[in-house]
Design an enzyme around this catalytic site. Sequence first.
Site, PDB file in Angstrom:
ATOM      1  N   THR A 103       0.749  -1.192   0.026  1.00  0.00           N
ATOM      2  CA  THR A 103       0.041  -0.003  -0.018  1.00  0.00           C
ATOM      3  C   THR A 103       1.256   1.168  -0.218  1.00  0.00           C
ATOM      4  O   THR A 103       1.363   1.711  -0.807  1.00  0.00           O
ATOM      5  CB  THR A 103      -0.757   0.112   1.689  1.00  0.00           C
TER       6      THR A 103
ATOM      7  N   LYS B 154       3.664  -7.161   4.388  1.00  0.00           N
ATOM      8  CA  LYS B 154       3.017  -5.226   3.579  1.00  0.00           C
ATOM      9  C   LYS B 154       2.809  -4.743   4.994  1.00  0.00           C
ATOM     10  O   LYS B 154       2.352  -5.163   5.877  1.00  0.00           O
ATOM     11  CB  LYS B 154       1.815  -5.530   2.914  1.00  0.00           C
TER      12      LYS B 154
ATOM     13  N   THR C  17       0.010  -3.310  11.140  1.00  0.00           N
ATOM     14  CA  THR C  17      -1.094  -3.187  10.331  1.00  0.00           C
ATOM     15  C   THR C  17      -0.154  -4.088   8.952  1.00  0.00           C
ATOM     16  O   THR C  17       0.455  -3.684   8.732  1.00  0.00           O
ATOM     17  CB  THR C  17      -1.362  -1.451   9.330  1.00  0.00           C
TER      18      THR C  17
ATOM     19  N   GLU D 187       5.672   4.692   7.246  1.00  0.00           N
ATOM     20  CA  GLU D 187       5.260   5.721   6.338  1.00  0.00           C
ATOM     21  C   GLU D 187       6.001   7.066   7.080  1.00  0.00           C
ATOM     22  O   GLU D 187       5.798   6.900   8.344  1.00  0.00           O
ATOM     23  CB  GLU D 187       3.864   5.952   6.878  1.00  0.00           C
TER      24      GLU D 187
ATOM     25  N   ASN E 215       0.174  10.654   6.213  1.00  0.00           N
ATOM     26  CA  ASN E 215      -1.100   9.940   6.968  1.00  0.00           C
ATOM     27  C   ASN E 215      -2.204  11.147   6.777  1.00  0.00           C
ATOM     28  O   ASN E 215      -3.746  10.836   7.331  1.00  0.00           O
ATOM     29  CB  ASN E 215      -0.112  10.010   8.063  1.00  0.00           C
TER      30      ASN E 215
END
Lengths: 383, 383
Positions: free
Chosen positions: A146, A168, A179, A259, A378
């Site tokens: 993602t 992932k 996640t 991220e 985000n």
Amino acid sequence: MSTTTPQGFRAAGVAAGLKSSGAADVALVVNDGPDDAAAAVFTTNRFPAAPVTWSRQVLSTGRLRAVVLNSGGANACTGADGFADTHATAEHAAAQLGLGAIDVAVASTGLIGVRLPMDRLLPGVTGAAQALSADGGPAAARAIMTTDSVPKTTAVEGAGWTVGGMAKGAGMLAPSLATMLVVLTTDAVVPAELLQPALARATAVSFERVDSDGCLSTNDTVIVMANGASGVTPTAEEFTAALTAACTDLAMQLLADAEGSTKDIAITVRNAATVQDALTAGRACARNNLLKTALFGNDPNWGRVLAAIGTTDAAFEPDRVDVIINGVPVCRGGAIGDPREGVDLTGRTITIDVDLRAGAEQATIWTNDLSIAYVHENSAYST
Amino acid sequence: MSTTTPQGFRAAGVAAGLKSSGAADVALVVNDGPDDAAAAVFTTNRFPAAPVTWSRQVLSTGRLRAVVLNSGGANACTGADGFADTHATAEHAAAQLGLGAIDVAVASTGLIGVRLPMDRLLPGVTGAAQALSADGGPAAARAIMTTDSVPKTTAVEGAGWTVGGMAKGAGMLAPSLATMLVVLTTDAVVPAELLQPALARATAVSFERVDSDGCLSTNDTVIVMANGASGVTPTAEEFTAALTAACTDLAMQLLADAEGSTKDIAITVRNAATVQDALTAGRACARNNLLKTALFGNDPNWGRVLAAIGTTDAAFEPDRVDVIINGVPVCRGGAIGDPREGVDLTGRTITIDVDLRAGAEQATIWTNDLSIAYVHENSAYST
């Protein structure tokens, strides 16, 4: 170096149009046997996504033949209709593979609260089944990305057998799983009753100790399949060690690709009364936004380490706690130690060692800094 | 509209050179009586700053004549030397005022882990004592600012008596008090044994429900002094209501000025089984970085609300939970509700209502978004 490194597994990754970018978004991993032992751990979030609810039922049998995965939509908080979509996906994959739906787990990742476009997903599953190959592991790993910037795969060799895997995940990494979607494969002979405890032990010291942003996903899934194709039966200790190595490798890859992060931070709490105390204190640091922003700014602000562990119930005397950042004892006995100017934080790797002087246990929590890029990424995720 | 609004209080704020900017950094609030009743609540952090340790001892008497406050240094995690600095500050202030050190509380704010420059602080205290005046409240409020962009003061009128106050704090707001220094004054006649429970009740529904960034400071201090100068004795209910109003006003000012924030977010959890459940669920949302970044990006990402409360042990059935953002029921029964496109988040104020359908209790937690400016400000704080 992927889910197809062990013998007897095929995989594929294809583009079904779930992602607006046109990138691959449907993956399939198939176990061709002879055994079909399997185990899994799932998110503890009380809003499990539809694929988690489905796969938990499937894995309760201790057997599995295939996993179908999609990015481009989490199918979480989508109610009964969303569950029907997951069921239809498993049915469709099973039909392509000559299996029953009960043989097929489903995993999804993406935005919560949006239905999946089944008119694209099901043809994608058909295409993935047609594309299956014994070297399809890397393609499958790319199809589940993602916000990941790179695919994550691993392989660990045993004596005549192998553990392979893919993952992932690049955010929402905590508190008890990232996640993340993880599929592990092995051609070792491992019965299901040994597979589940091995997986529990492996995840407890790997994925469960990565706490990137303190957020627990609705979709976390870790599945392992063992087909015995090598004909070799490792001891429980040998197999657990290899599985732990594979999980740790993938966990560190997740951390490195979190991220917007600019730092990989290992917080080790030493001389704790219990491992739980060490984990509690480490996690409090990993979730302290003020500490995480300070580290983003290359600021060895050890006061924020103390302020974080000062909110916990871990056993310690405040005037006996030391803090060492990148090797420099900046805090001794809960007070000022060596000058903070001596700490070099310009690299990506940071170690924070907290000595509680309260016992003999220790544990490490891995986390990231809180960066401007994290906020940017985000804040723009679903819009 | 400040600590000197009630009769019989004097205050001052002066620049002692603790702040490199040259701005005011030492404040003094003095109670001229006739009564000297006082109460306080302090941080629950297990690394309390030296002034917290000192003031907790002083306030255990239920009496107080003066509070000396400084910005430019927290005097936290500074060991026995730091405590001696606080003691010397109280002694020095007491000497200037003709009091005993036991009559003087101390409060400090700024960077943790750095000694205070006593050669500047003590002359500053002398200067503040000389500058005391019956209209010095606003100057005192300015002198305690750190990253605050505006001073925070309040006044609430009773029937013939008044509650005044000032606060500083713009980050580290949580979990059970903000990073804040608060001094409240009243000329009502309130004995110390009524003052403490009144303060506990007032802070429980104001400061303790502000959770800006989930970080608990080492220095949080809320002090109230009652001198009876009005000669009027309110009922406990009347006084508690006025004190609660003053605390709530200051708490909302803290929220509106939180470091780098662009949103004031009220998370109300309704129909909870208990108030504690409502608070737990609300706090889980307030601390979820993914939700907070989404709101910064004007994204009504209700899935992140569910993912946050799904990590709690609050009583609810996942398929009965509703989420309403700025009046739009975007989630019904744990699944998709009205289109998220209908939610307008462009203003500063956001309301998130979570209906647990599990009881009859409710509570509101106030928080901010997680913005790029928050990261920027906190990554550069001490460097």
